[in-house]
Design an enzyme around this catalytic site. Sequence first.
Site: not given
Length: 548
Positions: A62-64, A81, A187-188, A239
Amino acid sequence: MFPLRFFLFSLLALPTHGVVYQAPAPTAAVHEAAVPTGTPIAGNYTGHFRPQIHFSPPVGFMNDPNGLFRDASGTYHLYYQYNPTAVVAGNQHWGHATSTDLYHWTNQPIALFPHLNVTGIFTGSIVIDVNNTSGFFPNQTNGVVAIYTGDGSDDENQRLAFSTDDGFTFEQFSGNPVLAIGSRAFRDPKVIRHKETRMWVMSVAFANDRAIGFFTSPNLRDWTHASSFTFHVIGDVYECPNMLPVPLLEEDGSVHETVDLLWISINPGAPLGGSISQYFPGHFNGTHFTAVDEEIRLADFGKDNYATQFWYGVDGDPLEGGALSIAWASNAQYANDVPTGPEGWRSSMSLPRRNFLKNDADIGWTLVSNPFDLGPVIGAELASNDSLANGILVAQGGVNESDANTGTFVIAVNITNINSSTLRDDAAVTFTISSSSSGETLKARQNLSGNHSLVLDRSNTRAFTNSGFNPRIETELVFSDEWDMVMTIDRSVWEVFVLGGKRSATLLYFPEGILDRVEVATEGLDGQTQVSVRINELNGTWRVESTA
Ligand SMILES: *[C@@H]1O[C@H](CO)[C@@H](O)[C@H](O)[C@H]1NC(C)=O
Ligand SMILES: *[C@@H]1O[C@H](CO)[C@@H](O)[C@H](O)[C@H]1NC(C)=O
Ligand SMILES: *[C@@H]1O[C@H](CO)[C@@H](O)[C@H](O)[C@H]1NC(C)=O
Ligand SMILES: *[C@@H]1O[C@H](CO)[C@@H](O)[C@H](O)[C@H]1NC(C)=O
Ligand SMILES: *[C@@H]1O[C@H](CO)[C@@H](O)[C@H](O)[C@H]1NC(C)=O
Ligand SMILES: *[C@@H]1O[C@H](CO)[C@@H](O)[C@H](O)[C@H]1NC(C)=O
Ligand SMILES: *[C@@H]1O[C@H](CO)[C@@H](O)[C@H](O)[C@H]1NC(C)=O
Ligand SMILES: *[C@@H]1O[C@H](CO)[C@@H](O)[C@H](O)[C@H]1NC(C)=O
Ligand SMILES: *[C@@H]1O[C@H](CO)[C@@H](O)[C@H](O)[C@H]1NC(C)=O
Ligand SMILES: *[C@@H]1O[C@H](CO)[C@@H](O)[C@H](O)[C@H]1NC(C)=O
Ligand SMILES: *[C@@H]1O[C@H](CO)[C@@H](O)[C@H](O)[C@H]1NC(C)=O
Ligand SMILES: *[C@@H]1O[C@H](CO)[C@@H](O)[C@H](O)[C@H]1NC(C)=O
């Protein structure tokens, strides 16, 4: 989304790494056979390092955090994520979980899968389109729209997916992408409803240009560039921007208005190495964000707090009691390497936090962050003393690792009547969280005299070594006659909130023996100093999930 391409380069540069993520070529496949649809992935939350009150994925990497929103029934949604097929970054999906208290989570089926032209579903946000501005919702006022970055082989662009069932299942918008500039580093998107202009406003990172773009839209489909925020001093790549109104905390603790907050995650380029978040109080006038000043303010003085996202409420307002956020509790420098891999998972989220901005009498503009109401997870009181001047308080927790409460603590300390002219030079409060089986420790020390330094030391935990894994973190605090701390310990995640939340830190730690004992001591105090300490267990929330 943290930059997979950077990861790839750093992995390739290190011959000792066996696993290198290769993005699959774009295909028409909706999902891989190995990734289940329509059913949650089962989790085993009994592992030695598994946090028991923090969110971590059932399996995989898992990340963000992504797409945070609270639906009309009051349920909090957390997307993230997610690589469901390996314990390293790559193959990005949006995992999904729901909760009514932000501690007891139910894992839900994966919400977004890579699809035609999009090899990775990167970070994004969710709004509730109550007025059907998008036109996606024939018959409802609770339509959910996800705005995410689609990562292709040579392009990052912003796309929509919509849900008519409160965010459990999504359909891709046929007109995607809705915002593309031919960039590999764009992105994001974080979208909010801007009340004053009655427009949707997107903050999105021109990652390698170290700029944040603001785009506006009446309908979520058509976006117009309004301005870019280009101030830059630290951080190699920008980011996960968030821009939103946050309640302004007055000196007396009351709240009457909001201040706009611009939040930028930077990676790499954090002062301690790797990733961290920076924030700017200011004002957004519908097109431009103007910061109050050009000070560098980091959201966390630890090493393991990144990619923060804020929850979107039903009406788009900051939620009562502060703007609500959660962060990824890791650092891109070593997220792929932490020793939880053999347990089948990597990465957890931070505690959910309530956030305010304050123009503080002592330190000027600051973020005030505290854990979201820990009430639902507060366990048995293990020890307390409301007059611990020059004394030691010891709490022995459970030692059986199979018990969900073992290795989890919350420690609260208030110190008042601090008189700097009568304290000894070595006046301090110290914390030692130790393992009765291995002798390993986490240590913290707050000087109450002299430089007011606060040291957090994870050097005596032995299950992980990595050159980026700073053994000690030190910061200096500004206070006069009062000091307070709330500290949580959760198997492998350590968080501290000091001075009412004016400063906070998140650190991972990986001990061979479970940390089961807490000692809080004070020394060098005079007779007037009042010290109050309380140590509780935290009630683990995941065992129901693990046996489901
Ligand atoms: C759950 O994980 C633990 C730690 O990795 C392992 O020892 C145990 O066998 C697992 N249980 C199941 C049912 O897979
Ligand atoms: C996928 O990309 C190709 C090539 O750019 C394009 O022709 C096609 O319209 C795209 N399809 C979708 C559904 O985005
Ligand atoms: C929806 O429309 C109503 C009436 O115009 C307005 O008051 C409200 O702010 C709108 N809400 C959103 C989220 O657009
Ligand atoms: C939403 O917009 C679409 C397209 O304009 C329209 O067909 C539909 O009736 C609208 N739904 C509602 C609930 O207003
Ligand atoms: C729209 O909502 C009405 C009232 O709830 C319901 O009777 C109708 O079946 C719905 N139509 C569709 C297409 O969902
Ligand atoms: C918003 O701020 C920008 C930059 O200061 C300014 O040019 C613009 O006129 C302002 N817009 C409004 C509506 O005040
Ligand atoms: C925590 O667990 C203990 C022991 O099972 C229980 O008595 C207590 O009520 C629990 N606390 C909360 C907040 O549920
Ligand atoms: C609290 O700590 C002080 C200092 O060590 C000690 O004298 C006192 O007995 C303790 N109080 C309780 C209730 O244990
Ligand atoms: C540890 O706890 C588990 C689950 O409650 C129990 O089955 C086991 O017997 C305990 N082990 C010890 C050594 O007490
Ligand atoms: C601090 O201690 C000094 C020396 O004993 C004393 O004069 C002063 O009044 C104290 N200050 C406070 C706020 O108690
Ligand atoms: C404060 O803390 C630092 C680091 O722990 C220590 O070296 C120093 O001697 C302490 N005392 C004072 C008065 O600053
Ligand atoms: C510290 O003070 C706060 C605010 O007065 C209070 O809510 C909390 O219970 C106190 N904690 C301890 C350990 O005394």
